[in-house]
Design a protein around this motif. Structure first.
Motif, PDB file in Angstrom:
ATOM      1  N   LEU A 151     -32.334  15.491 -17.268  1.00  0.00           N
ATOM      2  CA  LEU A 151     -31.953  14.204 -18.220  1.00  0.00           C
ATOM      3  C   LEU A 151     -31.742  12.825 -17.492  1.00  0.00           C
ATOM      4  CD1 LEU A 151     -29.735  16.248 -20.650  1.00  0.00           C
ATOM      5  CD2 LEU A 151     -31.853  15.351 -21.585  1.00  0.00           C
ATOM      6  N   GLY A 152     -31.944  11.777 -18.145  1.00  0.00           N
ATOM      7  CA  GLY A 152     -31.517  10.523 -17.509  1.00  0.00           C
ATOM      8  C   GLY A 152     -30.074  10.537 -17.377  1.00  0.00           C
ATOM      9  N   ARG A 153     -29.697   9.397 -16.782  1.00  0.00           N
ATOM     10  CA  ARG A 153     -27.978   9.132 -16.661  1.00  0.00           C
ATOM     11  C   ARG A 153     -27.341   8.855 -18.007  1.00  0.00           C
ATOM     12  NH1 ARG A 153     -24.889  10.412 -11.963  1.00  0.00           N
ATOM     13  NH2 ARG A 153     -26.278  11.425 -10.634  1.00  0.00           N
ATOM     14  N   GLY A 154     -28.210   8.209 -18.890  1.00  0.00           N
ATOM     15  CA  GLY A 154     -27.931   7.904 -20.142  1.00  0.00           C
ATOM     16  C   GLY A 154     -28.206   8.648 -21.211  1.00  0.00           C
ATOM     17  N   LYS A 155     -28.673   9.936 -20.877  1.00  0.00           N
ATOM     18  CA  LYS A 155     -28.986  10.938 -21.769  1.00  0.00           C
ATOM     19  C   LYS A 155     -29.974  10.662 -22.887  1.00  0.00           C
ATOM     20  CE  LYS A 155     -25.061  14.096 -20.911  1.00  0.00           C
ATOM     21  NZ  LYS A 155     -24.200  14.888 -21.451  1.00  0.00           N
ATOM     22  N   ASP A 156     -30.709   9.348 -22.586  1.00  0.00           N
ATOM     23  CA  ASP A 156     -31.759   9.080 -23.676  1.00  0.00           C
ATOM     24  C   ASP A 156     -33.141   9.491 -23.282  1.00  0.00           C
ATOM     25  OD1 ASP A 156     -31.599   7.372 -21.186  1.00  0.00           O
ATOM     26  OD2 ASP A 156     -32.168   5.546 -22.305  1.00  0.00           O
ATOM     27  N   LYS A 157     -33.278   9.875 -22.057  1.00  0.00           N
ATOM     28  CA  LYS A 157     -34.760  10.238 -21.687  1.00  0.00           C
ATOM     29  C   LYS A 157     -34.598  11.805 -21.347  1.00  0.00           C
ATOM     30  CE  LYS A 157     -36.462   5.715 -20.679  1.00  0.00           C
ATOM     31  NZ  LYS A 157     -35.191   4.846 -21.209  1.00  0.00           N
ATOM     32  N   LEU A 158     -35.870  12.336 -21.393  1.00  0.00           N
ATOM     33  CA  LEU A 158     -35.925  13.737 -20.708  1.00  0.00           C
ATOM     34  C   LEU A 158     -37.068  13.645 -19.817  1.00  0.00           C
ATOM     35  CD1 LEU A 158     -35.439  16.850 -21.015  1.00  0.00           C
ATOM     36  CD2 LEU A 158     -37.191  16.873 -22.436  1.00  0.00           C
ATOM     37  N   TYR A 159     -36.905  14.256 -18.659  1.00  0.00           N
ATOM     38  CA  TYR A 159     -38.042  14.224 -17.756  1.00  0.00           C
ATOM     39  C   TYR A 159     -38.374  15.791 -17.438  1.00  0.00           C
ATOM     40  CZ  TYR A 159     -36.160   9.557 -16.723  1.00  0.00           C
ATOM     41  OH  TYR A 159     -35.918   8.377 -16.877  1.00  0.00           O
ATOM     42  N   ASN A 203     -49.001  18.260 -10.543  1.00  0.00           N
ATOM     43  CA  ASN A 203     -49.275  16.728 -10.446  1.00  0.00           C
ATOM     44  C   ASN A 203     -48.861  15.843 -11.393  1.00  0.00           C
ATOM     45  OD1 ASN A 203     -50.425  17.592  -8.008  1.00  0.00           O
ATOM     46  ND2 ASN A 203     -52.596  17.789  -9.028  1.00  0.00           N
ATOM     47  N   ALA A 204     -47.744  16.095 -12.083  1.00  0.00           N
ATOM     48  CA  ALA A 204     -47.429  15.153 -13.342  1.00  0.00           C
ATOM     49  C   ALA A 204     -45.833  15.485 -13.418  1.00  0.00           C
ATOM     50  CB  ALA A 204     -48.264  15.361 -14.595  1.00  0.00           C
ATOM     51  N   ILE A 205     -45.110  14.062 -13.812  1.00  0.00           N
ATOM     52  CA  ILE A 205     -43.881  14.217 -14.450  1.00  0.00           C
ATOM     53  C   ILE A 205     -44.016  13.222 -15.568  1.00  0.00           C
ATOM     54  CG2 ILE A 205     -41.643  13.106 -13.805  1.00  0.00           C
ATOM     55  CD1 ILE A 205     -42.168  13.275 -10.880  1.00  0.00           C
ATOM     56  N   HIS A 206     -43.407  14.106 -16.809  1.00  0.00           N
ATOM     57  CA  HIS A 206     -43.720  13.391 -18.124  1.00  0.00           C
ATOM     58  C   HIS A 206     -42.305  12.974 -18.441  1.00  0.00           C
ATOM     59  CE1 HIS A 206     -47.784  15.221 -18.611  1.00  0.00           C
ATOM     60  NE2 HIS A 206     -47.116  16.547 -18.332  1.00  0.00           N
ATOM     61  N   VAL A 207     -42.310  11.750 -18.972  1.00  0.00           N
ATOM     62  CA  VAL A 207     -40.991  11.136 -19.595  1.00  0.00           C
ATOM     63  C   VAL A 207     -41.026  11.086 -21.083  1.00  0.00           C
ATOM     64  CG1 VAL A 207     -39.533   9.198 -19.318  1.00  0.00           C
ATOM     65  CG2 VAL A 207     -41.131   9.488 -17.521  1.00  0.00           C
ATOM     66  N   TRP A 208     -39.943  11.660 -21.654  1.00  0.00           N
ATOM     67  CA  TRP A 208     -39.992  11.743 -23.314  1.00  0.00           C
ATOM     68  C   TRP A 208     -38.818  11.131 -23.608  1.00  0.00           C
ATOM     69  CZ3 TRP A 208     -43.593  14.937 -25.027  1.00  0.00           C
ATOM     70  CH2 TRP A 208     -44.474  15.867 -24.131  1.00  0.00           C
ATOM     71  N   GLU A 209     -38.595  10.627 -24.907  1.00  0.00           N
ATOM     72  CA  GLU A 209     -37.679  10.059 -25.604  1.00  0.00           C
ATOM     73  C   GLU A 209     -36.585  11.547 -25.747  1.00  0.00           C
ATOM     74  OE1 GLU A 209     -38.215   8.263 -29.129  1.00  0.00           O
ATOM     75  OE2 GLU A 209     -38.267   6.302 -28.468  1.00  0.00           O
ATOM     76  N   ALA A 210     -35.372  11.538 -25.516  1.00  0.00           N
ATOM     77  CA  ALA A 210     -34.462  12.678 -25.404  1.00  0.00           C
ATOM     78  C   ALA A 210     -33.822  12.931 -26.831  1.00  0.00           C
ATOM     79  CB  ALA A 210     -33.186  12.618 -24.498  1.00  0.00           C
ATOM     80  N   LYS A 211     -34.005  11.943 -27.834  1.00  0.00           N
ATOM     81  CA  LYS A 211     -33.630  12.159 -29.516  1.00  0.00           C
ATOM     82  C   LYS A 211     -34.571  11.513 -30.200  1.00  0.00           C
ATOM     83  CE  LYS A 211     -28.697  11.548 -27.821  1.00  0.00           C
ATOM     84  NZ  LYS A 211     -27.537  10.902 -27.970  1.00  0.00           N
ATOM     85  N   GLU A 212     -34.211  11.811 -31.535  1.00  0.00           N
ATOM     86  CA  GLU A 212     -35.227  11.290 -32.594  1.00  0.00           C
ATOM     87  C   GLU A 212     -36.365  11.947 -32.592  1.00  0.00           C
ATOM     88  OE1 GLU A 212     -33.786   9.429 -34.768  1.00  0.00           O
ATOM     89  OE2 GLU A 212     -31.887   9.194 -33.567  1.00  0.00           O
ATOM     90  N   ASP A 213     -37.558  11.162 -32.311  1.00  0.00           N
ATOM     91  CA  ASP A 213     -38.953  11.924 -32.518  1.00  0.00           C
ATOM     92  C   ASP A 213     -39.415  12.527 -31.370  1.00  0.00           C
ATOM     93  OD1 ASP A 213     -39.023  10.923 -34.943  1.00  0.00           O
ATOM     94  OD2 ASP A 213     -40.030   9.095 -34.439  1.00  0.00           O
ATOM     95  N   PHE A 214     -38.632  12.225 -30.170  1.00  0.00           N
ATOM     96  CA  PHE A 214     -39.203  12.893 -28.805  1.00  0.00           C
ATOM     97  C   PHE A 214     -40.517  12.302 -28.586  1.00  0.00           C
ATOM     98  CE2 PHE A 214     -36.550  15.953 -31.342  1.00  0.00           C
ATOM     99  CZ  PHE A 214     -35.186  15.824 -30.372  1.00  0.00           C
ATOM    100  N   GLU A 215     -40.740  11.277 -28.423  1.00  0.00           N
ATOM    101  CA  GLU A 215     -42.191  10.723 -28.365  1.00  0.00           C
ATOM    102  C   GLU A 215     -42.197  10.678 -26.572  1.00  0.00           C
ATOM    103  OE1 GLU A 215     -44.238   6.234 -28.590  1.00  0.00           O
ATOM    104  OE2 GLU A 215     -42.378   6.778 -29.373  1.00  0.00           O
ATOM    105  N   LYS A 216     -43.417  11.012 -26.049  1.00  0.00           N
ATOM    106  CA  LYS A 216     -43.686  10.719 -24.780  1.00  0.00           C
ATOM    107  C   LYS A 216     -43.913   9.413 -24.509  1.00  0.00           C
ATOM    108  CE  LYS A 216     -46.733  13.664 -22.765  1.00  0.00           C
ATOM    109  NZ  LYS A 216     -48.146  14.102 -22.288  1.00  0.00           N
TER     110      LYS A 216
END
Length: 593
Positions: free
Chosen positions: A443-451, A456-469
């Motif tokens: 989780l990002g420091r602000g807990k707003d993003k999920l990694y 061969n990839a790192i995906h970045v997602w929203e950690a709340k609401e719609d969990f959009e990539k």
């Protein structure tokens, strides 16, 4: 019936037994090219005359220059009946037998060549290709009708097509050489054929280069093995050096302790049986304190191993801390509980958690969460250590990692990350990944993003609401086994690049920043200090590395385990590590003078 071999080596079998008078007195066999010695009047094989100086009949001198063909004997031999050689097969005793399914013709020796050249049982080769097996002459015409080795009539110009007569005729209609000849004469076809030769030459060269690459890969593998061996030797030397440092520290501590009485806590730790228990975990104000957010480590400093926690019967895979306790689990399926204030007491409790390996631990409120090979998530009460509830079959495969964000639980497995509502324990969302294992979550420091990390990839997602990539960070470093995120950097531990298994990316731009070089093997776990100034990494190479994230430089190498280090956790001034050697090591911060 007697057997006989001609001068040319052709097998011969007589129909009737020949007269013994037709045998040479020198070699004992039937005459071959019989000649008569003018001096003594006896008959021998021509070749035998040159191998003797005396007549075996009357012992008279044999002169090879005084011989003539004995035409009478030649006529007698030519009239002898024999079987056609194309009807003979080799017998077990080395002679020749008559085959029932071959030529049965009886012929005079004098006319054998005439017959055998025309014999329909003679063995012949296919006129189209040497790849075809030999066959009887009587079968040749039938074979030619169905032989698939007939060449295209433009083979001399480069066409490689082969097939039956019928297929060759069909091929010629579309043969590019035929079309070229019809369009621009044979000149163009010849040029085209030359191009084909060039292409073939390049293909052969490509094969040679491929073999060369294979040889280089083998050399690379051998060099890597040698480097691994040298790395092991360096590790052993480092362990011996650490042991010497340990003895020196013990001597210094003994000298210091002899001048003042031991505290109760120091005595308890010394009597507990912990390995290398040289320092009390409560003698410094830098022990774990829930009231302090950031570490206060002042350079120069170092971490030293002050003890070993033993009790696991198999590999330690996961650890977490909560309410002054350390929780560790692994391949033995048991969660062990340790008091961080009184580690000298050893294990203070056990939770028989799973039927299989426990791969990950986390906490939420007053609950301890565990997951692993049984594909389920278990919730345990942190006061009673009783099971509160279970999400059964949360995934179809092993659960590799999990993270808690407020009232949300993120779990990962093969090709998917699932989001759970911790209040209702219901599935909230599924985040599909590529067809690879998702082994790391952060989780990002602000807990707003999920990694999430996969191959061969790192995906970045929203950690709340719609969990959009939000983005995908592509790289070529293989599977991501560990992730850590600070305010400035995304740090990934990988498995492919030798000695470059930690990659650093910018949190803002997601651009590659640099590699951390130091580990030899997969980086299994990463931990960033609360201030974000320091990084701890562990690897299959049995070591823990400490890095400074301000100057991006290594600070210290800790090598106290005898197997892969799989999990790390920080608690105040203490670093704890779990390993394949079934042990948990306790390291402590010390300010260097």
């Amino acid at each position: 019936m007697p057997n006989y071999t001609t001068e040319t080596g052709a097998p011969t079998r007589f129909v009737d037994l020949p007269s013994p008078h037709l045998k040479c007195t020198i070699c004992g066999g039937f005459y071959k090219d019989p000649v008569i010695n003018i001096k003594c009047g006896h008959t021998f094989c021509r070749s035998c005359v040159f191998n003797t100086t005396r007549c075996p009949v009357d012992n008279s001198h044999c002169d090879s220059s005084q011989v003539v063909v004995n035409r009478l004997v030649v006529g007698q031999i030519d009239d002898l009946l024999i079987y056609c050689r194309h009807g003979l097969v080799k017998s077990k005793d080395g002679g020749w037998d008559l085959s029932s399914d071959s030529c049965q013709e009886k012929i005079c020796i004098g006319k054998r060549n005439e017959h055998e050249e025309m014999c329909m049982f003679a063995l012949v080769r296919c006129p189209y290709s040497e790849k075809c097996s030999s066959m009887r002459k009587k079968d040749l015409e039938q074979h030619k009708k169905f032989c698939n080795q007939v060449e295209c009539r433009f083979s001399n110009q480069g066409c490689k097509y082969r097939g039956t007569h019928k297929k060759v005729e069909e091929h010629i209609k579309v043969c590019i050489y035929y079309q070229c000849e019809a369009f621009n004469g044979s000149n163009f076809a010849v040029k085209f054929a030359k191009q084909e030769i060039v292409i073939q030459s390049l293909q052969e060269e490509n094969v040679q280069l491929s073999m060369r690459v294979k040889d280089l890969e083998e050399s690379k593998s051998q060099l890597k093995t040698q480097l691994d061996r040298q790395g092991s030797m360096i590790q052993e030397i480092q362990q011996k050096l650490d042991s010497l440092h340990s003895r020196l520290d013990q001597t210094q501590m003994s000298s210091s302790v002899s001048k003042r009485p031991l505290s109760t806590s120091q005595i308890s730790l010394a009597d507990s049986g912990l390995s290398s228990s040289r320092y009390s975990m409560v003698t410094s104000q830098r022990s774990a304190s829930p009231g302090r957010s950031y570490e206060k480590w002042e350079m120069p400093f170092q971490f030293k191993c002050i003890g070993t926690l033993r009790g696991h019967k198999d590999v330690v895979w996961a650890m977490t801390t909560r309410k002054g306790h350390l929780y560790s689990a692994g391949a033995d399926g048991i969660i062990k509980i340790w008091s961080l204030e009184h580690l000298a007491k050893g294990c203070v409790g056990n939770i028989t958690a799973h039927n299989g390996v426990v791969h990950c631990l986390s906490t939420w409120g007053n609950s301890l969460l565990s997951a692993g090979a049984d594909k389920s998530v278990h919730f345990w009460d942190l006061d009673t250590y009783q099971k509160k509830s279970t999400i059964v079959d949360a995934h179809e495969n092993i659960i590799c990692a999990m993270a808690v964000c407020d009232d949300l639980l993120f779990t990962s497995s093969f090709a998917i990350v699932k989001v759970w509502d911790l209040k209702t324990m219901q599935l909230k969302s599924s985040l599909p990944s590529e067809n690879h294992w998702v082994r790391a979550i952060a989780l990002g420091r602000g807990k707003d993003k999920l990694y999430t990390g996969s191959h061969n990839a790192i995906h970045v997602w929203e950690a709340k609401e719609d969990f959009e990539k939000l983005n995908t960070i592509q790289h070529e470093c293989g599977s991501v086994y560990s992730l850590a995120v600070s305010k400035t950097y995304i740090i990934a531990g990988n498995s492919v690049n030798y000695n470059q298994t930690i990659q650093v990316f910018s949190v803002e731009t997601h651009e590659f920043v640099m590699n951390f070089c130091g580990h030899i093997g997969t980086v299994t776990t990463l931990v960033i200090s609360p201030s974000g100034q320091f990084l701890f990494s562990a690897s299959h190479d049995s070591t823990i590395q400490m890095w400074g994230l301000e100057k991006m430089l290594p600070i210290q190498n800790l090598s106290r385990h005898q197997g892969s280090v799989n999990t790390l956790t920080l608690h105040g001034d203490f670093l704890l590590s779990g390993s394949e050697d079934h042990e948990v090591k306790v390291f402590r911060y010390f300010r260097m003078q």
